[in-house]
Scaffold this motif. Structure first.
Motif, short mmCIF file in Angstrom:
data_model
loop_
_atom_site.label_atom_id
_atom_site.label_comp_id
_atom_site.label_asym_id
_atom_site.label_seq_id
_atom_site.Cartn_x
_atom_site.Cartn_y
_atom_site.Cartn_z
N ARG A 148 -12.21 1.84 -1.28
CA ARG A 148 -11.67 0.53 -1.71
C ARG A 148 -12.56 -0.09 -2.78
N ASP A 178 -0.61 -6.93 -4.74
CA ASP A 178 0.05 -6.22 -3.65
C ASP A 178 0.21 -4.75 -4.05
N VAL A 179 0.47 -3.91 -3.06
CA VAL A 179 0.62 -2.49 -3.33
C VAL A 179 1.73 -2.24 -4.35
N ASP A 180 2.81 -3.03 -4.27
CA ASP A 180 3.94 -2.84 -5.17
C ASP A 180 3.63 -3.22 -6.61
N ASP A 181 2.49 -3.88 -6.84
CA ASP A 181 2.13 -4.28 -8.20
C ASP A 181 1.49 -3.13 -8.98
N ILE A 182 1.20 -2.04 -8.28
CA ILE A 182 0.55 -0.89 -8.91
C ILE A 182 1.58 0.20 -9.18
N VAL A 212 -0.39 -2.04 -14.18
CA VAL A 212 -0.51 -2.97 -13.06
C VAL A 212 0.06 -4.32 -13.49
N LEU A 220 -7.63 4.44 -7.57
CA LEU A 220 -6.59 3.75 -6.81
C LEU A 220 -5.80 4.72 -5.94
N LEU A 235 -5.47 4.59 -1.94
CA LEU A 235 -4.17 4.44 -1.30
C LEU A 235 -3.87 5.57 -0.33
N ARG A 242 -6.95 3.05 2.28
CA ARG A 242 -6.17 1.93 2.79
C ARG A 242 -5.50 2.21 4.13
N LEU A 283 -3.00 -5.14 -1.64
CA LEU A 283 -3.55 -3.86 -2.07
C LEU A 283 -4.94 -3.66 -1.48
N ARG A 295 -6.01 -9.41 3.71
CA ARG A 295 -6.29 -9.40 2.28
C ARG A 295 -7.77 -9.65 2.02
#
Length: 308
Positions: free
Chosen positions: A145, A167-171, A178, A200, A204, A208, A219, A227
């Motif tokens: 991380r 957030d994870v969806d931002d990557i 990103v 990353l 992931l 994570r 994320l 968070r």
């Protein structure tokens, strides 16, 4: 300007701030100290009344604030403190004019000194790489991380708050991009370099999943599965810099400054850097060009045979 008369006017002004303007007690106390110094200055100059004060007197007061008054035991003030004191003085004169105590506001045209432009601190590329190499272990979830976090901060120049709010969806590792949420809720999509993408993906896949405890979109996670906070992310960088042996103070903004400076040193257009940093105005970004100009001057002075 007799002391009693000055004190009377100042007290009326402070009462106005408290009762009619609803100013906080700390603000009123700060104004009281600043205006006491102004009153002392006027008395020392033999000015008997507010109607005898000129614009030049107010300007000279700023000079004395910067110089200090050793005889009165008053030290010099920094530009920021001078600017704050001038706010009090201008407010006082504006009040005196509105109340009919004086005919004209002689302080209105006086402006505070322009503070020196503080150049952002950046690190040499080798120091940044040393920090990234010291970020964390590849076989521990927290290490994965930490490495991903620091690689991302430097790779895209993100603010620490932008990184921790991801957030994870931002990557999008496939597109190497990103989505960052900047100041004022403005979003921007910025590219991410290969080493950051690799870090990353490793986090992931292997890091994570070991940290997550519940359905959590963030994320970067802390050890409790929530968070990661800004403070904890800051500490990650401080610890990595310490392990790298750096003896200079390093903050997340240091990586952001380094990101911008290294891009400009490499020939990037300042407007592109503006977009990457999420600056609303290119003027904000142009401070980094001062850094690169200073660097060029240093190189020229040491390398050119006719520089001196």
């Amino acid at each position: 300007m007799p002391t009693d008369t000055a004190a009377e006017h100042v007290n009326r002004y402070l009462d106005h701030l408290t009762v009619e303007r609803g100013a906080a007690a700390n603000t009123v106390n700060s104004y009281r100290r600043d205006l006491a110094r102004y009153e002392h200055y006027l008395t020392a100059r033999g000015i008997d009344g507010l109607d005898a004060v000129t614009t030049d007197d107010v300007r000279e007061f700023l000079v004395e604030l910067r110089r200090g008054d050793p005889d009165a035991g008053l030290g010099p003030l920094a530009d920021s403190s001078i600017a704050r004191t001038l706010v009090a003085v201008r407010g006082f004169h504006k009040f005196a004019t509105a109340e009919g105590i004086v005919a004209a506001d002689v302080a209105h045209a006086v402006r505070p000194p322009r503070p020196a432009r503080r150049l952002p601190k950046s690190l040499p590329v080798d120091d940044v790489l040393a920090i990234l190499d010291s970020a964390g272990s590849d076989d521990q979830p927290r290490g994965l991380r930490d490495r991903a976090l620091l690689e991302l901060l430097y790779s895209c120049g993100a603010r620490i708050s932008e990184a921790t709010s991801l957030d994870v969806d931002d990557i999008d590792t496939d597109a190497r991009a990103v989505r960052l949420r900047g100041k004022g809720g403005k979003e921007r999509v910025v590219p991410v370099g290969g080493p950051a993408v690799d870090a990353l993906e490793a986090y992931l896949v292997r890091g994570r999943p070991a940290l997550v405890r519940r359905a959590e979109p963030a994320l970067f996670l802390n050890v409790r599965g929530g968070r990661l906070s800004r403070q904890s992310a800051w500490q990650v960088l401080v610890d990595a810099a310490h392990r790298a042996g750096l003896d200079t103070a390093v903050s997340p903004h240091t990586l952001r400054h380094s990101f911008a400076t290294h891009l400009l040193d490499g020939g990037a257009d300042v407007r592109v850097v503006q977009e990457l940093l999420g600056h609303a105005s290119v003027t904000t970004t142009q401070v980094y060009t001062l850094v690169t100009v200073n660097t060029m001057r240093e190189v020229y002075a040491t390398a050119h045979p006719r520089a001196r």
